[in-house]
Structure formats: structure tokens, C-alpha cells
Design a protein around this motif. Structure first.
Motif, PDB file in Angstrom:
ATOM      1  N   PRO A   2     -13.420   8.312  -0.857  1.00 28.39           N
ATOM      2  CA  PRO A   2     -12.540   7.184  -1.155  1.00 28.39           C
ATOM      3  C   PRO A   2     -11.289   7.216  -0.276  1.00 28.39           C
ATOM      4  CG  PRO A   2     -13.244   8.294  -3.160  1.00 28.39           C
ATOM      5  CD  PRO A   2     -13.647   9.167  -2.022  1.00 28.39           C
ATOM      6  N   THR A   3     -10.849   6.052   0.144  1.00 37.49           N
ATOM      7  CA  THR A   3      -9.645   5.969   0.971  1.00 37.49           C
ATOM      8  C   THR A   3      -8.555   5.198   0.238  1.00 37.49           C
ATOM      9  OG1 THR A   3     -10.446   3.966   2.055  1.00 37.49           O
ATOM     10  CG2 THR A   3     -10.954   6.079   3.112  1.00 37.49           C
ATOM     11  N   ASN A   4      -7.343   5.422   0.686  1.00 37.43           N
ATOM     12  CA  ASN A   4      -6.172   4.802   0.090  1.00 37.43           C
ATOM     13  C   ASN A   4      -5.276   4.324   1.226  1.00 37.43           C
ATOM     14  OD1 ASN A   4      -4.229   3.974  -1.737  1.00 37.43           O
ATOM     15  ND2 ASN A   4      -3.436   6.029  -2.141  1.00 37.43           N
ATOM     16  N   ARG A   5      -5.163   3.021   1.421  1.00 37.49           N
ATOM     17  CA  ARG A   5      -4.307   2.514   2.482  1.00 37.49           C
ATOM     18  C   ARG A   5      -2.842   2.587   2.062  1.00 37.49           C
ATOM     19  NH1 ARG A   5      -7.234  -3.047   4.191  1.00 37.49           N
ATOM     20  NH2 ARG A   5      -7.371  -3.214   1.902  1.00 37.49           N
ATOM     21  N   VAL A   6      -2.004   3.023   3.014  1.00 34.58           N
ATOM     22  CA  VAL A   6      -0.587   3.280   2.757  1.00 34.58           C
ATOM     23  C   VAL A   6       0.224   2.610   3.860  1.00 34.58           C
ATOM     24  CG1 VAL A   6       1.158   5.071   2.393  1.00 34.58           C
ATOM     25  CG2 VAL A   6      -1.232   5.516   1.768  1.00 34.58           C
ATOM     26  N   LEU A   7       1.371   2.027   3.513  1.00 34.20           N
ATOM     27  CA  LEU A   7       2.280   1.451   4.511  1.00 34.20           C
ATOM     28  C   LEU A   7       3.303   2.512   4.897  1.00 34.20           C
ATOM     29  CD1 LEU A   7       3.178  -0.943   6.208  1.00 34.20           C
ATOM     30  CD2 LEU A   7       4.575  -1.716   4.263  1.00 34.20           C
ATOM     31  N   PRO A  31      -7.922   8.514  -4.530  1.00 34.52           N
ATOM     32  CA  PRO A  31      -8.730   8.768  -5.730  1.00 34.52           C
ATOM     33  C   PRO A  31      -9.865   7.761  -5.835  1.00 34.52           C
ATOM     34  CG  PRO A  31      -6.763   7.560  -6.320  1.00 34.52           C
ATOM     35  CD  PRO A  31      -6.638   7.872  -4.849  1.00 34.52           C
ATOM     36  N   HIS A  32     -10.950   8.159  -6.433  1.00 35.52           N
ATOM     37  CA  HIS A  32     -11.994   7.187  -6.747  1.00 35.52           C
ATOM     38  C   HIS A  32     -11.464   6.313  -7.878  1.00 35.52           C
ATOM     39  CE1 HIS A  32     -15.692   5.402  -8.238  1.00 35.52           C
ATOM     40  NE2 HIS A  32     -16.232   5.681  -7.056  1.00 35.52           N
ATOM     41  N   PRO A  33     -11.578   4.980  -7.731  1.00 32.36           N
ATOM     42  CA  PRO A  33     -10.942   4.084  -8.706  1.00 32.36           C
ATOM     43  C   PRO A  33     -11.308   4.330 -10.164  1.00 32.36           C
ATOM     44  CG  PRO A  33     -11.717   2.860  -6.803  1.00 32.36           C
ATOM     45  CD  PRO A  33     -12.232   4.264  -6.643  1.00 32.36           C
ATOM     46  N   THR A  34     -12.491   4.838 -10.423  1.00 36.10           N
ATOM     47  CA  THR A  34     -12.893   4.971 -11.834  1.00 36.10           C
ATOM     48  C   THR A  34     -13.341   6.363 -12.243  1.00 36.10           C
ATOM     49  OG1 THR A  34     -15.129   4.236 -11.258  1.00 36.10           O
ATOM     50  CG2 THR A  34     -13.571   2.545 -11.996  1.00 36.10           C
ATOM     51  N   SER A  35     -13.749   7.199 -11.294  1.00 35.50           N
ATOM     52  CA  SER A  35     -14.328   8.482 -11.691  1.00 35.50           C
ATOM     53  C   SER A  35     -13.419   9.683 -11.456  1.00 35.50           C
ATOM     54  CB  SER A  35     -15.654   8.702 -10.957  1.00 35.50           C
ATOM     55  OG  SER A  35     -15.446   8.790  -9.558  1.00 35.50           O
ATOM     56  N   THR A  36     -12.343   9.530 -10.670  1.00 34.93           N
ATOM     57  CA  THR A  36     -11.433  10.651 -10.456  1.00 34.93           C
ATOM     58  C   THR A  36     -10.660  10.948 -11.739  1.00 34.93           C
ATOM     59  OG1 THR A  36     -11.162  10.057  -8.129  1.00 34.93           O
ATOM     60  CG2 THR A  36      -9.485  11.500  -9.088  1.00 34.93           C
ATOM     61  N   GLY A  41      -1.371  14.809 -18.108  1.00 32.33           N
ATOM     62  CA  GLY A  41      -0.217  14.024 -18.534  1.00 32.33           C
ATOM     63  C   GLY A  41       0.061  12.812 -17.667  1.00 32.33           C
ATOM     64  N   GLY A  42      -0.859  12.501 -16.733  1.00 34.04           N
ATOM     65  CA  GLY A  42      -0.619  11.393 -15.815  1.00 34.04           C
ATOM     66  C   GLY A  42      -1.702  10.336 -15.873  1.00 34.04           C
ATOM     67  N   PHE A  43      -1.759   9.521 -14.829  1.00 35.55           N
ATOM     68  CA  PHE A  43      -2.753   8.443 -14.791  1.00 35.55           C
ATOM     69  C   PHE A  43      -3.018   8.026 -13.355  1.00 35.55           C
ATOM     70  CE2 PHE A  43       1.369   6.353 -15.119  1.00 35.55           C
ATOM     71  CZ  PHE A  43       1.280   5.279 -14.252  1.00 35.55           C
ATOM     72  N   ILE A  44      -4.070   7.256 -13.173  1.00 39.77           N
ATOM     73  CA  ILE A  44      -4.411   6.670 -11.889  1.00 39.77           C
ATOM     74  C   ILE A  44      -4.334   5.158 -12.035  1.00 39.77           C
ATOM     75  CG2 ILE A  44      -6.244   6.331 -10.173  1.00 39.77           C
ATOM     76  CD1 ILE A  44      -7.207   9.157 -10.883  1.00 39.77           C
ATOM     77  N   ALA A  45      -3.715   4.506 -11.053  1.00 38.24           N
ATOM     78  CA  ALA A  45      -3.524   3.059 -11.135  1.00 38.24           C
ATOM     79  C   ALA A  45      -3.721   2.430  -9.766  1.00 38.24           C
ATOM     80  CB  ALA A  45      -2.133   2.740 -11.667  1.00 38.24           C
ATOM     81  N   GLN A  46      -3.883   1.137  -9.772  1.00 35.76           N
ATOM     82  CA  GLN A  46      -4.060   0.367  -8.544  1.00 35.76           C
ATOM     83  C   GLN A  46      -2.957  -0.673  -8.428  1.00 35.76           C
ATOM     84  OE1 GLN A  46      -7.839  -1.604  -8.270  1.00 35.76           O
ATOM     85  NE2 GLN A  46      -7.622  -2.035  -6.075  1.00 35.76           N
ATOM     86  N   SER A  47      -2.392  -0.815  -7.230  1.00 34.58           N
ATOM     87  CA  SER A  47      -1.349  -1.810  -7.010  1.00 34.58           C
ATOM     88  C   SER A  47      -1.916  -3.216  -7.170  1.00 34.58           C
ATOM     89  CB  SER A  47      -0.739  -1.663  -5.613  1.00 34.58           C
ATOM     90  OG  SER A  47      -0.045  -0.451  -5.482  1.00 34.58           O
TER      91      SER A  47
END
Length: 358
Positions: A2-7, A31-36, A41-47
Motif C-alpha cells: 500500500p502507498t500513501n501520497r504525501v505533499l 497503511p492498508h485502508p482496511t486490514s492494517t 490507543g490510536g486509529f487509521i483514517a483517510q483524508s
């Protein structure tokens, strides 16, 4: 993988930043959007939406030249206010769940792996009884809208019959402040950078008048627009426009300085020096600075602002405007368009077409 584009802030710009040179979109491992699994105590989110603000330019510098805002380290992501969609949550978190939208501040990137220590930077969106579009919480119902609302009632102290002049009047703060001032019975005039923006202010937002500072003599244009002078000047640009405004202000006039957008892309030795500050004395003017970062005094207006502006947006008497940049691949161009003054209303990166379901 999985890739994550960053500015990324890749180098200090000379003048207006250049996409692909000073600001670059790069791909990193993400992170993989659904399986990572989220961090403890944290979370994964999408902009979903990302705010573009003039203050970003002030951070594109070296530490020795830094001002109010800390500089972006070379090679790191730009940061900004954002609205994210929660994808995966650690079991210890009970305040929000997958699918919720959160308002926060973080790197300008597609996916966020938020550790426990960074969780407090994200909060659920304010109550939204009228079902307004979420993007409005980065603009009229976000920090820029709060600056406009609190700035008007705390510093301008509007008086029916007075005349207010606003520079960058079609921008994120200016177009809201003008509408609020109009509600209070003020005569509202704007300064903008195109005839199209003049039409937007006068035909769509009910400003009493506006001028394109790029056409003709600004001093002459403003004297014709406001033959009896102006009582308040709300400044978002600084420079020569501020100098002209000082000249046409009435006795006991008020200046509220909220920005200096005309100077942000210039080195200090080329910035415009105001030559008529002596008029502050002879006209007994007051000149107040208004920082765009909400402080305690400003936050005291938040509940009232949310209640009133949500109602006014819903009933159509307040018209918030947005300039959307679509697609993360265009994020650098979106920032640069803002810094060139191409936007009308709030500049926002819109990533709704790419959002995953949790």
C-alpha cells in the motif's frame, strides 16, 4: 505494498512556490485502508478534505528567517487542518468509530496512522442539525469563519450606517466578514483582483461595491467608490493597498490587520514599506492586529458562531464559497493557486472521490 501520497516541502521557494520543485507529491509506504491494525490507543483514517491557508507560505522558510509560525523542515510533509474519515480504530477508543468524520490537524497526506499521543488533535465534527456539507467545517464553520465572526464583533464593533472596506474580500475570511457586516447594517466595500470577483461580491454576496485593484489607479477608484471615506478597513493583504486605505480612512477610523498576503512571497528587503503612517496620528486612527490562530478570547464566540452561522447558511442568508482542488495529485497546484490569489472563498483539497468505506 500500500502507498500513501504525501505533499512534501522540498525546498525554500524564491517567490511563489513551484509545484514539482518546491512542493512535491511523493509516494511513501502507507497503511492498508482496511486490514492494517491501528497503533495501540490510536486509529487509521483517510483524508476527505484538507484546508489550504496563506499561513502555509510563511512556513516555507529556513529557521533563521522564521516568523510567527514554525518553518516546515525540508523534506517533510506540509501540515494543515483537515477532515478525515475513520477506517480502523483500536478497541480502547470509544468516542468514535469507523465511518465517523473527525476534524483535526495533521500532515497533508492521503492516510493517517494516528498514535495515542496524537488522538487529542482530532475531534468529532460539531453538531450539524441542518445536515450541512462537511467541508463547511473547514471554512465558514472552521477557524477562518471564527476569525471573521469574532473579528467583526470583537474588533470592528459594527455600527449601522458605517462603511467598512475589506481587502482580499473574496477570500476565505473576507467574503464571510463582508456578509456578516452587511447583516449589521454596514455599507460593505471590497477590494479584489479580478472583474469576475467584483461581480461575485456585488451580485452574489450583496456587497455594496467593489474594485479590481489591478485595473487603473486604486486610490482614484476607491475615492469614487467611497466619496465620503470609510470608517473601518479590514486588511488581509498589507503593502500598497494598506497605504491607500489609510489615506481614505475617516477621522477616528479603525484598521484591523488580519494578514499581509501581498507580501508573503517577497523577501523582506522587497516588501512594501508603508509611507503614510503619520496619518494614524493626525486622523486619530486605531490599528489592531488580529491573529488567525484562535485564542481564548476568540473561542468565547464559538458556540454563538456555530449556532448563528449554521442557521444562516441553512436559510440561505449566508453564502459560504469554496474553491476546491480535486485529486491528491493536484495538491501542490492547489496550494500555489491559493498563494497566487486564484481562489474564491475557502481553498480546500477535496478527496471525496477517493474515500474508502471502512
Amino acid at each position: 505494498m500500500p502507498t500513501n501520497r504525501v505533499l512534501i516541502f522540498s525546498q525554500v521557494p524564491q517567490g511563489v512556490p513551484i509545484p514539482g520543485q518546491d512542493l512535491k507529491v511523493v509516494e511513501k509506504e502507507g497503511p492498508h485502508p482496511t486490514s492494517t491494525r491501528p497503533p495501540p490507543g490510536g486509529f487509521i483514517a483517510q483524508s476527505v478534505y484538507v484546508s489550504f491557508d496563506p499561513s502555509m507560505r510563511m512556513r516555507m522558510t529556513t529557521p533563521d528567517k522564521a516568523g510567527v509560525f514554525p518553518p516546515y523542515p525540508i523534506g517533510t510533509a506540509l501540515t494543515s487542518a483537515c477532515i478525515v474519515k475513520v477506517l480502523v480504530v483500536d478497541s480502547s477508543i470509544s468516542t468514535f468509530k469507523p465511518g465517523d468524520l473527525l476534524l483535526g490537524n495533521g500532515p497533508v497526506q492521503e492516510y493517517h496512522t494516528v498514535t495515542a499521543s496524537a488522538v487529542p488533535q482530532f475531534t468529532p465534527l460539531p453538531p450539524n442539525p441542518f445536515g450541512l456539507e462537511p467541508s463547511v467545517f473547514l471554512g465558514a464553520l472552521g477557524s477562518t469563519g471564527l476569525v471573521a465572526y469574532a473579528g467583526l464583533y470583537h474588533f470592528v464593533k459594527p455600527k449601522r450606517g458605517e462603511t467598512i472596506l475589506i481587502s482580499a474580500a473574496s477570500g476565505a475570511i473576507g467574503h464571510l466578514l463582508g456578509q456578516l457586516a452587511k447583516r449589521e447594517g454596514m455599507t460593505v466595500l471590497g477590494i479584489v483582483g479580478s472583474d469576475e470577483k467584483v461581480d461575485i461580491l456585488t451580485r452574489k454576496l450583496n456587497f455594496d461595491g467593489a474594485v479590481n485593484y489591478k485595473k487603473g489607479d486604486l486610490h482614484k477608484s476607491l475615492k469614487e467608490l467611497a466619496p465620503n471615506g470609510v470608517d473601518v478597513y479590514f486588511d488581509n493583504v498589507g503593502g500598497q493597498v494598506l497605504e491607500v486605505a489609510i489615506d481614505i480612512l475617516n477621522q477616528n477610523g479603525r484598521i484591523i490587520s488580519c494578514g499581509a498576503a501581498s507580501q508573503y512571497n517577497l523577501p523582506i528587503e522587497k516588501q512594501y514599506g508603508i509611507r503614510n503612517t503619520f496619518l494614524i496620528i493626525s486622523k486619530t486612527l486605531t490599528w489592531t492586529g488580529l491573529a488567525s490562530r484562535p485564542g481564548a478570547w476568540m473561542l468565547a464566540y464559538e458556540e454563538e458562531r456555530q449556532k448563528n452561522m449554521q442557521k444562516w447558511i441553512h436559510d440561505g442568508t449566508m453564502k459560504p464559497l469554496n474553491s476546491f482542488t480535486y485529486g491528491f495529485e493536484n495538491s501542490a497546484d492547489g496550494v500555489v493557486d491559493l498563494l497566487k490569489g486564484s481562489n474564491v472563498g475557502k481553498a480546500i483539497l477535496n478527496l471525496t472521490d477517493a474515500v474508502n468505506e471502512p
